[in-house]
Design a protein around this motif. Structure first.
Motif, short mmCIF file in Angstrom:
data_model
loop_
_atom_site.label_atom_id
_atom_site.label_comp_id
_atom_site.label_asym_id
_atom_site.label_seq_id
_atom_site.Cartn_x
_atom_site.Cartn_y
_atom_site.Cartn_z
N ASP A 3 3.89 -41.70 -88.60
CA ASP A 3 3.20 -42.40 -89.69
C ASP A 3 3.25 -43.92 -89.50
O ASP A 3 2.32 -44.63 -89.85
N GLN A 4 4.38 -44.38 -88.94
CA GLN A 4 4.54 -45.83 -88.70
C GLN A 4 3.86 -46.27 -87.40
O GLN A 4 4.04 -47.40 -86.97
N LYS A 5 3.16 -45.34 -86.77
CA LYS A 5 2.41 -45.62 -85.53
C LYS A 5 3.32 -46.03 -84.36
O LYS A 5 2.93 -46.77 -83.46
N VAL A 6 4.55 -45.53 -84.39
CA VAL A 6 5.47 -45.77 -83.28
C VAL A 6 5.08 -44.84 -82.13
O VAL A 6 4.96 -43.63 -82.34
N PRO A 7 4.84 -45.37 -80.92
CA PRO A 7 4.46 -44.49 -79.80
C PRO A 7 5.55 -43.45 -79.52
O PRO A 7 6.74 -43.70 -79.76
#
Ligand SMILES: [Zn+2]
Length: 344
Positions: free
Chosen positions: A296-300
């Motif tokens: 959700d936090q767009k962490v790869p």
């Protein structure tokens, strides 16, 4: 990679204390679980990849999972003669992974190979192609052998060095044995469940839902109260790379509803009872929740794999020593979240 670590660890554990005194020791020990029901466990003299379950019926034998290579399957069939003369009539694939199904080609007619429709589709497809769990494990093999050699060279303790030397020999032999693999799909498929009646033995093959793969089949013996789970449950942490981590705990819940006492897992020693189901469900729910949050936090995925912290579970899984998990499992969870998993 977890699977390879598992293989190395089991070779180490099971060779302990025996390999040096009996170099020509059998590749399996057949641990009796119930009358006529055995867990075939590796002794470490051959890379067999995974456990097999052996069910000796009135007139024939059913084997669950065919090992990691045609050679290891042939050795299993040969060593089976130490417990029975009856012919093998059925092979069940719990799932399509190489360490459970690469021995399939050895089981020719009149043996029926039974598995889920998904397992057949996978084994008819390109399971050898780049990026598959099998190809990745093969790519990692030379480096793994090199590391074993270095550890053996540096080892001071003679017994430990002998064990490492044995692992080097076993893995070098495996690198050769694996060349003859021809993926061979089940000749009989099920989608939901199937029951075999052999003499007074009732053998239920059940797809409880998606878990380790989309086509997991468990083998349940209701009278003996034994279940062979494949990698839906293993003694340690199962590989997640083809899994549905979000659905897996619910599938384990359905497994729990079966009336069994003994579990023969895909890897490691058999055990009794249902407590390990709780531990595995808790692990899966936690890793999915942490991965979802990072997604959700767009962490790869690669970064998320470093941040996910499963140390809260280390009492049940002693291989967890620090935060961080195998990236391949996180890549898979992201694929499931982004609905890319259905394609592979
Ligand atoms: Zn597997």
């Amino acid at each position: 990679m977890l699977l390879l670590v598992g293989i190395a660890v089991s070779a180490l554990v099971f060779s302990h204390g025996h390999a040096q005194t009996q170099p020509s020791q059998a590749a399996h020990r057949f641990q009796p679980i119930a009358p006529g029901v055995y867990s075939a466990i590796a002794t470490g003299t051959l890379n067999v990849g995974s456990n097999s379950c052996v069910v000796v019926n009135q007139d024939d034998v059913l084997i669950v999972d065919s090992h990691i290579s045609p050679e290891s399957a042939r050795v299993l069939i040969r060593e089976l003669k130490s417990i029975t003369d009856k012919p093998v009539r059925f092979l069940v694939n719990t799932h399509f992974h190489f360490d459970h199904a690469n021995g399939n080609q050895v089981f020719t007619a009149p043996v029926d190979i039974i598995g889920h429709e998904f397992t057949r589709r996978k084994l008819l497809g390109d399971v050898l192609a780049k990026g598959t769990i099998f190809a990745e494990s093969l790519a990692a093999l030379p480096n793994q052998i090199e590391q074993l050699k270095q550890r053996a060279a540096a080892e001071q303790d003679a017994a430990a060095k002998a064990r490492l030397d044995q692992q080097v020999r076993v893995q070098q032999a495996y690198a050769d044995q694996v060349k003859e693999v021809k993926p061979t799909p089940p000749s009989v498929t099920l989608n939901d469940h199937m029951t075999l009646f052999r003499g007074d033995r009732e053998i239920r093959l059940i797809h409880l839902g998606r878990a380790h793969t989309a086509g997991d089949v468990v083998v349940f013996l209701p009278k003996e109260r034994v279940v062979c789970t494949g990698d839906m449950l293993v003694a340690g942490i199962s590989n997640l790379s083809d899994g549905y981590v979000n659905e897996w705990p619910d599938t384990v819940e359905k497994l729990r509803a079966l009336d069994f006492t003994d579990v023969i897992p895909g890897h490691g020693e058999p055990w009794k009872g249902k407590e390990k189901l709780d531990h595995w469900q808790a692990y899966l729910r936690d890793i999915w929740q942490q991965a979802s949050k990072l997604h959700d936090q767009k962490v790869p995925a690669a970064e998320a794999a470093k941040r996910i912290d499963m140390t809260a579970h280390k009492n049940h899984y002693p291989t967890i020593t620090a935060p961080g998990v195998a990236p391949i499992g996180v890549v898979r969870m992201y694929d499931v979240m982004e609905r890319r998993a259905e394609q592979n």
